[in-house]
Design a protein around this motif. Structure first.
Motif, PDB file in Angstrom:
ATOM      1  N   GLY A  14      -1.061  -1.883  11.122  1.00 53.72           N
ATOM      2  CA  GLY A  14      -2.004  -2.375  10.113  1.00 53.72           C
ATOM      3  C   GLY A  14      -3.134  -1.399   9.838  1.00 53.72           C
ATOM      4  O   GLY A  14      -3.305  -0.925   8.700  1.00 53.72           O
ATOM      5  N   PRO A  15      -3.940  -1.039  10.859  1.00 57.02           N
ATOM      6  CA  PRO A  15      -5.010  -0.058  10.608  1.00 57.02           C
ATOM      7  C   PRO A  15      -4.481   1.318  10.233  1.00 57.02           C
ATOM      8  O   PRO A  15      -5.150   2.061   9.512  1.00 57.02           O
ATOM      9  N   PHE A  16      -3.283   1.660  10.725  1.00 58.39           N
ATOM     10  CA  PHE A  16      -2.673   2.924  10.298  1.00 58.39           C
ATOM     11  C   PHE A  16      -2.500   2.934   8.789  1.00 58.39           C
ATOM     12  O   PHE A  16      -2.906   3.874   8.108  1.00 58.39           O
ATOM     13  N   LEU A  17      -1.913   1.872   8.246  1.00 60.57           N
ATOM     14  CA  LEU A  17      -1.680   1.814   6.807  1.00 60.57           C
ATOM     15  C   LEU A  17      -3.001   1.761   6.048  1.00 60.57           C
ATOM     16  O   LEU A  17      -3.148   2.384   4.989  1.00 60.57           O
ATOM     17  N   ALA A  18      -3.987   1.023   6.586  1.00 63.68           N
ATOM     18  CA  ALA A  18      -5.287   0.906   5.915  1.00 63.68           C
ATOM     19  C   ALA A  18      -5.980   2.252   5.772  1.00 63.68           C
ATOM     20  O   ALA A  18      -6.649   2.519   4.768  1.00 63.68           O
ATOM     21  N   SER A  19      -5.835   3.120   6.787  1.00 62.39           N
ATOM     22  CA  SER A  19      -6.491   4.428   6.730  1.00 62.39           C
ATOM     23  C   SER A  19      -5.605   5.514   6.146  1.00 62.39           C
ATOM     24  O   SER A  19      -6.079   6.600   5.818  1.00 62.39           O
ATOM     25  N   TYR A  20      -4.306   5.221   6.013  1.00 63.29           N
ATOM     26  CA  TYR A  20      -3.340   6.216   5.535  1.00 63.29           C
ATOM     27  C   TYR A  20      -3.228   6.221   4.016  1.00 63.29           C
ATOM     28  O   TYR A  20      -3.156   7.288   3.393  1.00 63.29           O
ATOM     29  N   VAL A  21      -3.240   5.035   3.408  1.00 62.63           N
ATOM     30  CA  VAL A  21      -3.114   4.946   1.952  1.00 62.63           C
ATOM     31  C   VAL A  21      -4.334   5.585   1.289  1.00 62.63           C
ATOM     32  O   VAL A  21      -5.465   5.433   1.748  1.00 62.63           O
ATOM     33  N   GLU A  22      -4.109   6.315   0.211  1.00 60.16           N
ATOM     34  CA  GLU A  22      -5.173   7.026  -0.484  1.00 60.16           C
ATOM     35  C   GLU A  22      -6.327   6.088  -0.833  1.00 60.16           C
ATOM     36  O   GLU A  22      -6.122   4.928  -1.177  1.00 60.16           O
TER      37      GLU A  22
ATOM     38  N   THR B 261      -8.181  -5.802   0.915  1.00 62.23           N
ATOM     39  CA  THR B 261      -6.838  -5.569   1.452  1.00 62.23           C
ATOM     40  C   THR B 261      -6.899  -4.671   2.678  1.00 62.23           C
ATOM     41  O   THR B 261      -6.175  -4.890   3.657  1.00 62.23           O
ATOM     42  N   ARG B 262      -7.759  -3.672   2.652  1.00 66.47           N
ATOM     43  CA  ARG B 262      -7.901  -2.809   3.819  1.00 66.47           C
ATOM     44  C   ARG B 262      -8.444  -3.598   5.010  1.00 66.47           C
ATOM     45  O   ARG B 262      -8.014  -3.388   6.151  1.00 66.47           O
ATOM     46  N   ARG B 263      -9.411  -4.473   4.769  1.00 66.13           N
ATOM     47  CA  ARG B 263      -9.930  -5.306   5.870  1.00 66.13           C
ATOM     48  C   ARG B 263      -8.827  -6.189   6.434  1.00 66.13           C
ATOM     49  O   ARG B 263      -8.742  -6.399   7.649  1.00 66.13           O
ATOM     50  N   LEU B 264      -7.991  -6.725   5.551  1.00 67.50           N
ATOM     51  CA  LEU B 264      -6.886  -7.577   6.008  1.00 67.50           C
ATOM     52  C   LEU B 264      -5.929  -6.774   6.880  1.00 67.50           C
ATOM     53  O   LEU B 264      -5.478  -7.253   7.937  1.00 67.50           O
ATOM     54  N   LEU B 265      -5.615  -5.547   6.459  1.00 64.49           N
ATOM     55  CA  LEU B 265      -4.725  -4.692   7.255  1.00 64.49           C
ATOM     56  C   LEU B 265      -5.368  -4.328   8.590  1.00 64.49           C
ATOM     57  O   LEU B 265      -4.690  -4.279   9.628  1.00 64.49           O
TER      58      LEU B 265
ATOM     59  N   ILE C 296       3.568  -8.906  10.312  1.00 64.00           N
ATOM     60  CA  ILE C 296       4.509  -8.150   9.475  1.00 64.00           C
ATOM     61  C   ILE C 296       4.342  -8.527   8.009  1.00 64.00           C
ATOM     62  O   ILE C 296       4.399  -7.661   7.117  1.00 64.00           O
ATOM     63  N   ALA C 297       4.101  -9.819   7.741  1.00 64.73           N
ATOM     64  CA  ALA C 297       3.895 -10.257   6.358  1.00 64.73           C
ATOM     65  C   ALA C 297       2.654  -9.604   5.760  1.00 64.73           C
ATOM     66  O   ALA C 297       2.647  -9.186   4.592  1.00 64.73           O
ATOM     67  N   ILE C 298       1.577  -9.483   6.561  1.00 62.83           N
ATOM     68  CA  ILE C 298       0.351  -8.826   6.081  1.00 62.83           C
ATOM     69  C   ILE C 298       0.629  -7.359   5.771  1.00 62.83           C
ATOM     70  O   ILE C 298       0.201  -6.824   4.733  1.00 62.83           O
ATOM     71  N   ILE C 299       1.349  -6.686   6.665  1.00 65.84           N
ATOM     72  CA  ILE C 299       1.651  -5.263   6.464  1.00 65.84           C
ATOM     73  C   ILE C 299       2.514  -5.065   5.223  1.00 65.84           C
ATOM     74  O   ILE C 299       2.268  -4.164   4.415  1.00 65.84           O
ATOM     75  N   VAL C 300       3.517  -5.920   5.061  1.00 65.85           N
ATOM     76  CA  VAL C 300       4.392  -5.825   3.884  1.00 65.85           C
ATOM     77  C   VAL C 300       3.594  -6.074   2.608  1.00 65.85           C
ATOM     78  O   VAL C 300       3.787  -5.388   1.589  1.00 65.85           O
ATOM     79  N   PHE C 301       2.678  -7.031   2.662  1.00 66.72           N
ATOM     80  CA  PHE C 301       1.829  -7.316   1.495  1.00 66.72           C
ATOM     81  C   PHE C 301       1.001  -6.094   1.116  1.00 66.72           C
ATOM     82  O   PHE C 301       0.943  -5.685  -0.052  1.00 66.72           O
TER      83      PHE C 301
ATOM     84  N   ILE D 170       2.086   0.339  -3.165  1.00 66.55           N
ATOM     85  CA  ILE D 170       3.189   0.927  -3.939  1.00 66.55           C
ATOM     86  C   ILE D 170       3.073   0.538  -5.404  1.00 66.55           C
ATOM     87  O   ILE D 170       3.283   1.359  -6.305  1.00 66.55           O
ATOM     88  N   ALA D 171       2.728  -0.731  -5.668  1.00 64.73           N
ATOM     89  CA  ALA D 171       2.581  -1.195  -7.048  1.00 64.73           C
ATOM     90  C   ALA D 171       1.477  -0.440  -7.782  1.00 64.73           C
ATOM     91  O   ALA D 171       1.552  -0.247  -8.999  1.00 64.73           O
ATOM     92  N   LEU D 172       0.475   0.016  -7.040  1.00 58.49           N
ATOM     93  CA  LEU D 172      -0.626   0.758  -7.655  1.00 58.49           C
ATOM     94  C   LEU D 172      -0.320   2.249  -7.789  1.00 58.49           C
ATOM     95  O   LEU D 172      -1.088   2.997  -8.381  1.00 58.49           O
TER      96      LEU D 172
END
Length: 399
Positions: free
Chosen positions: A81-89, A97-101, A136-141, A147-149
């Motif tokens: 979760g935090p990996f994705l939050a800090s990895y996405v541009e 969404t970042r807080r949720l991740l 997993i649902a949060i990460i997929v969300f 990706i949509a953005l």
């Protein structure tokens, strides 16, 4: 050594190298996702040792290995979760969404702490699995939203994780339909994890390249802006700010002297031919003042400064002044008036400020104007009478 042992050993080596590379990169680029990525890889490696090693870990019972593997698996998902939050541009994903991740990590820690309690507290039996599904649902969300953005990082990561998802679903469906576990499931899972390492590495490299492109573009913009504020827009020469920066930074070493050059009777040119022609004259003067071992700048109006380098600096000053006339003839051929210039020249003293040198050159320029224009006058090296003497400055003609 059998094939499963070779495969598993290669997997562990790949995971270890991946962890070392991400940790080595962190001090250089200071991106937090590298730490989360190395933690996830380490947890995946630990889980693999507990669940998929060809032989049971030495000193651990099957129950202990299952417990440690379950905790490692939970933590590998928790750090995703935090990996994705800090990895996405940064331009993608809202802060919510970042807080949720980022919340996936503390929740995962709680779930990991619950796992050892399950054998002793039956009511907790389904809590870890249910919690993991929610994480997993949060990460997929978050992944789907990025990706949509249009996030390239999220797209790479989706591909990286797709192997594990496909293998997991296939194994689950096969076991549900046939009731038999595939005998090569370990190799399939390891292959999916290696795919994750490889594609994630590609995504990280792509991200760094994109970051570098953005950084280079930003630096170019800053450099262009810095150049713009230090450049005279009409002549393309340095302005007062650019002159001072060049003088203080010493890009060409310390100049031996400077000349303050002023176009003679410039107001008459504006009055007779118009300001457009006057601007053409100024542009032509700017072209004429450029030369070897000189740095030219426009102070404003028809007043220019030339920094002079080399032992023949006084000769360079006089040549620059005379080029004013020839440059105007060459570039403003329709002008019927001959344009001349006057110059005040001053030798630079050790440690002297630009303002002080300009003040001395200005005195010489005024003297040149009073003496009839179209000439250069230079201050002697010690250009004024002794302090308190009250006499005029010591001037001599150049040329």
């Amino acid at each position: 050594m059998d094939w499963p042992s070779i495969t598993f050993g290669a997997f562990l080596a790949t995971a270890a190298i991946f962890v070392l590379i991400t940790l080595a990169l962190f001090p250089v680029v200071r991106r937090p996702f590298l730490l989360w990525l190395s933690a996830r890889t380490a947890m995946i490696g630990l889980m693999a040792v507990m669940f998929m090693a060809p032989s049971a870990p030495i000193g651990l019972s099957e129950a202990d290995a299952k417990l440690i593997g379950g905790v490692a698996n939970t933590l590998s998902i928790a750090v995703a979760g935090p990996f994705l939050a800090s990895y996405v541009e940064r331009k993608y994903l809202l802060e919510g969404t970042r807080r949720l991740l980022r919340s996936v990590f503390p929740i995962g820690l709680v779930l990991a702490g619950i796992i050892p309690l399950v054998p002793h507290v039956p009511i907790l039996t389904n809590v870890p699995e249910t919690g993991l599904l929610a994480l997993i649902a949060i990460i997929v969300f978050g992944l789907g939203k990025a990706i949509a953005l249009g996030s390239r990082a999220a797209t790479f990561q989706a591909v990286a994780w797709s192997g594990g998802v496909i293998v997991g679903l296939y194994l689950l469906v096969h076991e549900l339909v046939t009731g038999v576990e595939l005998n090569f499931w370990t190799s399939a899972v390891l292959a999916a994890l290696v795919l994750e390492f490889i594609v994630t590495s590609m995504g990280v490299v792509d991200g760094f390249m994109d970051f570098r492109r953005q950084r280079d573009a930003a630096l170019a913009e800053v450099e262009a802006a810095t150049l713009a504020i230090a450049t005279d827009p009409l002549t393309g020469l340095a302005n007062r700010r650019g002159l001072l920066r060049h003088y203080e930074e010493g890009e060409c070493g310390r100049p031996h002297g400077l000349a303050l050059i002023d176009c003679d009777n410039f107001k008459r040119i504006n009055d007779r031919y118009g300001h457009d022609v006057g601007d053409e004259v100024l542009v032509a003067i700017g072209k004429g003042l450029k030369g070897e071992n000189v740095f030219a700048a426009r102070l404003g109006g028809e007043e220019f400064v030339v920094l002079l380098y080399g032992a023949d600096w006084q000769s360079l000053a006089e040549k620059a002044r005379r080029r004013v006339t020839t440059a105007v003839i060459e570039h403003v051929s329709h002008l019927a008036t001959t344009v001349t210039a006057s110059a005040g020249i001053a030798q630079l003293r050790d440690g002297e400020t630009l303002a002080s040198a300009l003040k001395r050159a200005d005195r010489a320029l005024y003297a040149a104007k009073d003496a009839g224009r179209d000439r250069s006058l230079a201050m002697t090296p010690f250009d004024a009478a002794p302090s308190g003497a009250g006499g005029p400055p010591h001037l001599r003609a150049v040329g």
